[in-house]
Design a protein around this motif. Structure first.
Motif, mmCIF file in Angstrom:
data_model
loop_
_atom_site.group_PDB
_atom_site.id
_atom_site.type_symbol
_atom_site.label_atom_id
_atom_site.label_comp_id
_atom_site.label_asym_id
_atom_site.label_seq_id
_atom_site.Cartn_x
_atom_site.Cartn_y
_atom_site.Cartn_z
ATOM 1 N N GLN A 45 7.941 -38.179 -66.075
ATOM 2 C CA GLN A 45 9.426 -37.749 -66.315
ATOM 3 C C GLN A 45 10.138 -38.609 -67.347
ATOM 4 O OE1 GLN A 45 10.377 -37.071 -62.216
ATOM 5 N NE2 GLN A 45 9.526 -34.958 -62.418
ATOM 6 N N SER A 46 9.959 -39.996 -66.982
ATOM 7 C CA SER A 46 10.624 -40.792 -67.663
ATOM 8 C C SER A 46 10.148 -41.387 -69.158
ATOM 9 C CB SER A 46 11.254 -42.108 -66.896
ATOM 10 O OG SER A 46 9.900 -42.826 -66.451
ATOM 11 N N GLY A 47 8.670 -40.941 -69.169
ATOM 12 C CA GLY A 47 8.001 -41.413 -70.348
ATOM 13 C C GLY A 47 7.773 -43.015 -70.252
ATOM 14 N N THR A 48 7.551 -43.683 -69.161
ATOM 15 C CA THR A 48 7.462 -44.892 -69.065
ATOM 16 C C THR A 48 6.123 -45.409 -68.098
ATOM 17 O OG1 THR A 48 9.048 -45.220 -67.221
ATOM 18 C CG2 THR A 48 9.748 -45.459 -69.479
ATOM 19 N N LEU A 65 6.353 -45.190 -73.279
ATOM 20 C CA LEU A 65 4.951 -44.970 -73.843
ATOM 21 C C LEU A 65 5.258 -44.228 -75.292
ATOM 22 C CD1 LEU A 65 3.505 -43.887 -70.501
ATOM 23 C CD2 LEU A 65 3.003 -45.781 -71.832
ATOM 24 N N SER A 66 4.361 -44.097 -75.897
ATOM 25 C CA SER A 66 4.670 -43.454 -77.399
ATOM 26 C C SER A 66 4.444 -41.966 -76.916
ATOM 27 C CB SER A 66 3.696 -43.859 -78.430
ATOM 28 O OG SER A 66 2.349 -43.571 -78.009
ATOM 29 N N ALA A 67 4.828 -41.222 -78.021
ATOM 30 C CA ALA A 67 4.575 -39.755 -77.742
ATOM 31 C C ALA A 67 3.054 -39.383 -77.822
ATOM 32 C CB ALA A 67 5.265 -38.915 -78.827
ATOM 33 N N GLU A 68 2.272 -40.113 -78.662
ATOM 34 C CA GLU A 68 0.983 -39.896 -78.787
ATOM 35 C C GLU A 68 0.340 -40.173 -77.278
ATOM 36 O OE1 GLU A 68 2.768 -41.572 -80.630
ATOM 37 O OE2 GLU A 68 2.287 -40.695 -82.761
ATOM 38 N N ALA A 69 0.694 -41.397 -76.571
ATOM 39 C CA ALA A 69 0.188 -41.653 -75.361
ATOM 40 C C ALA A 69 0.512 -40.729 -74.223
ATOM 41 C CB ALA A 69 0.651 -43.174 -75.018
ATOM 42 N N LEU A 70 1.807 -40.267 -74.219
ATOM 43 C CA LEU A 70 2.301 -39.357 -73.317
ATOM 44 C C LEU A 70 1.437 -37.917 -73.474
ATOM 45 C CD1 LEU A 70 5.988 -39.829 -73.399
ATOM 46 C CD2 LEU A 70 4.603 -40.229 -71.591
ATOM 47 N N SER A 71 1.098 -37.669 -74.711
ATOM 48 C CA SER A 71 0.294 -36.195 -74.624
ATOM 49 C C SER A 71 -1.052 -36.525 -74.346
ATOM 50 C CB SER A 71 0.138 -35.911 -76.367
ATOM 51 O OG SER A 71 -0.427 -36.842 -77.199
ATOM 52 N N LEU A 72 -1.615 -37.697 -74.385
ATOM 53 C CA LEU A 72 -3.006 -37.784 -73.850
ATOM 54 C C LEU A 72 -2.841 -38.049 -72.399
ATOM 55 C CD1 LEU A 72 -4.361 -40.711 -76.284
ATOM 56 C CD2 LEU A 72 -5.122 -38.263 -76.011
ATOM 57 N N ILE A 73 -1.848 -38.616 -71.707
ATOM 58 C CA ILE A 73 -1.707 -38.745 -70.391
ATOM 59 C C ILE A 73 -1.223 -37.507 -69.545
ATOM 60 C CG2 ILE A 73 -0.218 -39.778 -68.637
ATOM 61 C CD1 ILE A 73 -0.295 -42.251 -70.430
ATOM 62 N N LYS A 74 -0.450 -36.624 -69.938
ATOM 63 C CA LYS A 74 0.156 -35.357 -69.689
ATOM 64 C C LYS A 74 -0.855 -34.627 -68.806
ATOM 65 C CE LYS A 74 3.580 -32.017 -70.023
ATOM 66 N NZ LYS A 74 4.930 -31.407 -70.998
#
Length: 154
Positions: free
Chosen positions: A2-5, A43-52
């Motif tokens: 949620q916080s992207g961290t 976290l970068s947008a790229e990392a978040l898209s992989l983690i989500k």
């Protein structure tokens, strides 16, 4: 998510214990070395898209890499990392070496030193500069070039 961290709150290490004639190792879970080591890393947008997508199967109360209530044995993770690097054809570099690479790439990308220091969890910016930032020849040449250009504009 949620916080992207990513939050760094604990450390895990295997330490050697020597008690008289007996020697053994023990897995120790501790607080990080200093208060500054407890940190939040965006976290970068790229990392978040992989983690989500992984969030559907991850228990947020578990250890990140293990997705279990117990951490992965550091030696097991080191072995996995080594095999991964070999399979990708990447030269052998210790896992901790990734911190050096990260700091150097941040500085090469013109990130300010203080921000890099905070991301690494250092209490003193000189630690970051002395231990983790290794300018390459191209950076040195750019620095000299910038300096001479600035002299000509006076």
């Amino acid at each position: 998510m949620q916080s992207g961290t990513l939050q760094v709150r604990r450390t895990i290490e295997r330490i050697y214990i020597i008690e008289g004639e007996k020697k053994h190792t023990e897995l120790v879970i501790n607080d990080p070395k200093t208060p500054n080591s407890i940190r939040e890393i965006p976290l970068s947008a790229e990392a978040l898209s992989l983690i989500k997508p992984l969030m559907k199967v991850v228990n947020t109360g578990f250890y990140v890499i293990a997705n279990d209530s117990r951490p992965i044995e550091p030696r097991t993770y080191r072995s996995y990392y080594k095999r991964l690097m070999e399979s990708l054809g990447i030269p052998a570099i210790k896992f901790h070496g990734l911190r050096h690479s990260f700091a150097t790439r941040c500085i090469e990308s013109n990130c300010d030193y203080k921000t890099v220091s905070v991301l690494l969890g250092h209490s003193d910016i000189s630690t970051t500069l002395n231990l983790y930032v290794h300018p390459n020849m191209e950076q040195k040449k750019r620095c000299i070039s910038k300096m001479f250009k600035s002299l000509g504009k006076s």
